[in-house]
Design a protein around this motif. Structure first.
Motif, mmCIF file in Angstrom:
data_model
loop_
_atom_site.group_PDB
_atom_site.id
_atom_site.type_symbol
_atom_site.label_atom_id
_atom_site.label_comp_id
_atom_site.label_asym_id
_atom_site.label_seq_id
_atom_site.Cartn_x
_atom_site.Cartn_y
_atom_site.Cartn_z
ATOM 1 N N SER A 12 38.466 45.287 38.093
ATOM 2 C CA SER A 12 38.643 46.417 37.135
ATOM 3 C C SER A 12 36.761 46.481 36.437
ATOM 4 O O SER A 12 36.410 47.400 35.765
ATOM 5 N N VAL A 13 36.511 45.224 36.102
ATOM 6 C CA VAL A 13 34.873 45.157 36.015
ATOM 7 C C VAL A 13 34.121 46.113 35.929
ATOM 8 O O VAL A 13 33.569 46.648 35.125
ATOM 9 N N ILE A 14 34.248 45.637 37.336
ATOM 10 C CA ILE A 14 33.267 46.470 38.194
ATOM 11 C C ILE A 14 33.328 48.156 38.342
ATOM 12 O O ILE A 14 32.347 49.215 37.758
ATOM 13 N N ILE A 15 34.889 48.627 37.697
ATOM 14 C CA ILE A 15 35.025 50.444 37.784
ATOM 15 C C ILE A 15 34.360 50.421 36.359
ATOM 16 O O ILE A 15 33.834 51.763 36.458
ATOM 17 N N ILE A 16 34.587 49.604 35.089
ATOM 18 C CA ILE A 16 34.229 49.621 34.013
ATOM 19 C C ILE A 16 32.898 49.444 34.417
ATOM 20 O O ILE A 16 31.964 50.206 33.091
ATOM 21 N N GLN A 17 32.435 49.373 34.628
ATOM 22 C CA GLN A 17 30.489 48.920 34.468
ATOM 23 C C GLN A 17 29.987 50.004 35.762
ATOM 24 O O GLN A 17 29.272 50.773 35.391
ATOM 25 N N ASP A 18 30.172 50.141 36.928
ATOM 26 C CA ASP A 18 29.471 50.934 37.736
ATOM 27 C C ASP A 18 30.814 50.982 39.032
ATOM 28 O O ASP A 18 31.102 50.420 39.135
ATOM 29 N N ILE A 43 29.957 51.230 48.292
ATOM 30 C CA ILE A 43 29.516 50.202 48.843
ATOM 31 C C ILE A 43 30.411 49.515 49.577
ATOM 32 O O ILE A 43 30.674 48.427 50.411
ATOM 33 N N THR A 44 31.375 48.221 47.903
ATOM 34 C CA THR A 44 32.099 47.418 48.941
ATOM 35 C C THR A 44 33.003 47.366 49.750
ATOM 36 O O THR A 44 33.720 46.776 50.673
ATOM 37 N N ILE A 45 33.712 48.775 49.484
ATOM 38 C CA ILE A 45 35.152 49.596 50.423
ATOM 39 C C ILE A 45 34.977 49.273 51.851
ATOM 40 O O ILE A 45 34.768 49.565 52.434
ATOM 41 N N VAL A 46 33.525 50.068 52.659
ATOM 42 C CA VAL A 46 32.659 50.405 53.130
ATOM 43 C C VAL A 46 32.554 48.353 53.874
ATOM 44 O O VAL A 46 32.543 49.189 55.445
ATOM 45 N N THR A 47 31.857 48.161 53.055
ATOM 46 C CA THR A 47 30.887 47.052 53.736
ATOM 47 C C THR A 47 32.618 46.061 54.025
ATOM 48 O O THR A 47 32.635 45.606 54.779
ATOM 49 N N LEU A 48 33.700 46.106 52.804
ATOM 50 C CA LEU A 48 34.886 45.280 53.729
ATOM 51 C C LEU A 48 35.650 46.234 54.507
ATOM 52 O O LEU A 48 36.446 44.925 55.542
ATOM 53 N N VAL A 49 34.913 47.513 55.234
ATOM 54 C CA VAL A 49 36.992 48.340 56.178
ATOM 55 C C VAL A 49 35.786 47.050 57.486
ATOM 56 O O VAL A 49 36.296 47.361 58.218
ATOM 57 N N ILE A 50 34.315 47.081 57.577
ATOM 58 C CA ILE A 50 33.267 47.246 58.720
ATOM 59 C C ILE A 50 34.159 45.571 58.318
ATOM 60 O O ILE A 50 34.333 45.209 59.551
ATOM 61 N N GLY A 51 34.239 45.090 57.617
ATOM 62 C CA GLY A 51 33.951 43.209 57.892
ATOM 63 C C GLY A 51 35.814 43.062 58.396
ATOM 64 O O GLY A 51 35.698 42.125 59.419
ATOM 65 N N LEU A 52 36.608 43.703 58.277
ATOM 66 C CA LEU A 52 38.119 43.177 58.616
ATOM 67 C C LEU A 52 37.591 43.781 59.742
ATOM 68 O O LEU A 52 38.757 43.334 61.019
ATOM 69 N N ASN A 58 27.122 41.546 55.364
ATOM 70 C CA ASN A 58 27.277 41.072 53.977
ATOM 71 C C ASN A 58 25.928 41.037 53.390
ATOM 72 O O ASN A 58 25.676 40.811 51.995
ATOM 73 N N ALA A 59 25.031 40.671 54.203
ATOM 74 C CA ALA A 59 23.176 40.838 53.787
ATOM 75 C C ALA A 59 23.351 41.625 52.740
ATOM 76 O O ALA A 59 22.692 42.272 51.676
ATOM 77 N N ILE A 60 22.791 42.886 53.740
ATOM 78 C CA ILE A 60 23.060 44.192 53.491
ATOM 79 C C ILE A 60 24.041 44.627 52.208
ATOM 80 O O ILE A 60 23.169 44.983 51.066
ATOM 81 N N ASN A 101 20.805 46.584 43.761
ATOM 82 C CA ASN A 101 20.395 47.094 43.431
ATOM 83 C C ASN A 101 20.376 48.264 43.216
ATOM 84 O O ASN A 101 19.210 49.380 42.385
ATOM 85 N N VAL A 102 21.800 48.990 43.499
ATOM 86 C CA VAL A 102 22.288 49.659 43.023
ATOM 87 C C VAL A 102 22.660 49.979 41.777
ATOM 88 O O VAL A 102 22.446 50.522 40.812
ATOM 89 N N PHE A 103 23.115 48.428 41.167
ATOM 90 C CA PHE A 103 22.705 48.087 39.856
ATOM 91 C C PHE A 103 21.738 48.801 39.415
ATOM 92 O O PHE A 103 21.407 48.690 38.518
#
Length: 186
Positions: free
Chosen positions: A47-53, A59-68, A150-152, A159-161
């Motif tokens: 919710s905080v991130i959606i409000i901001q960016d 990017i987080t969802i893509v990383t999460l799916v690959i991590g899963l 995770n580092a990437i 950097n996107v932020f």
């Protein structure tokens, strides 16, 4: 009913089931609590991130799916390793039990069974060592890929932020993002 306990395969499955029943119950309870805690954390941070960016969420969802996917692969490897090592660990436990029981002391001293048991112990120990060695390379690869991913993701999110907010403090944002990810904030 006791005749089945003489069958090593039945006994292995029976004792494994008893041990796993207790362990899996505790693991399930921990996983459920961890799941609800993770959901609450995800919702609040999202919710905080959606409000901001919103782009950071992508990017987080893509990383999460690959991590899963990598986590699923790791869990399957761990399960297969555990199944492969059940029988050798049972053999080691049996040999240890034979050496430590008082009823077997005279048989072990008066016969050459101890030589055979020691040889069996060493062979079984080597089998367990080979199983561990076989899976250690796979686990190391999986952990390395997960760390790099995770580092990437952290560098990219940082950097996107910075790019989205036009922060002029850092002229080379990608280098700064890598430094902040690995060495802490400047």
């Amino acid at each position: 009913d006791y005749k089945y306990f003489d069958d090593p395969e039945f006994y292995d499955n029976y004792s494994w089931t008893l041990n796993q029943h207790v362990q899996k119950g505790d693991q399930a309870r921990g996983m459920i609590m961890s799941f609800f805690s993770s959901i609450a954390t995800i919702l609040s941070v999202s919710s905080v991130i959606i409000i901001q960016d919103w782009f950071i969420i992508l990017i987080t969802i893509v990383t999460l799916v690959i991590g899963l996917l990598l986590g699923t692969i790791r869990n399957k490897m761990a399960y297969t390793k555990h199944e492969e090592s059940i029988k050798p660990y049972r053999i080691l436990a049996y040999i240890r039990r034979v050496f430590y029981e008082k009823e077997n002391a005279s048989d072990i001293k008066n016969t050459n069974i101890s030589v055979k048991l020691i040889k069996m112990f060493e062979d079984t120990y080597n089998e367990i060592f080979n199983i561990i060695k076989k899976y250690s390379i796979k686990f190391a690869w999986n952990n390395s890929v997960t760390f790099i991913l995770n580092a990437i993701a952290q560098i990219t999110n940082y950097n996107v932020f910075k790019l989205l907010h036009n922060d002029k403090r850092y002229p080379n944002r990608w280098v700064c993002g890598a430094n902040c990810c690995f060495w802490g904030s400047w």
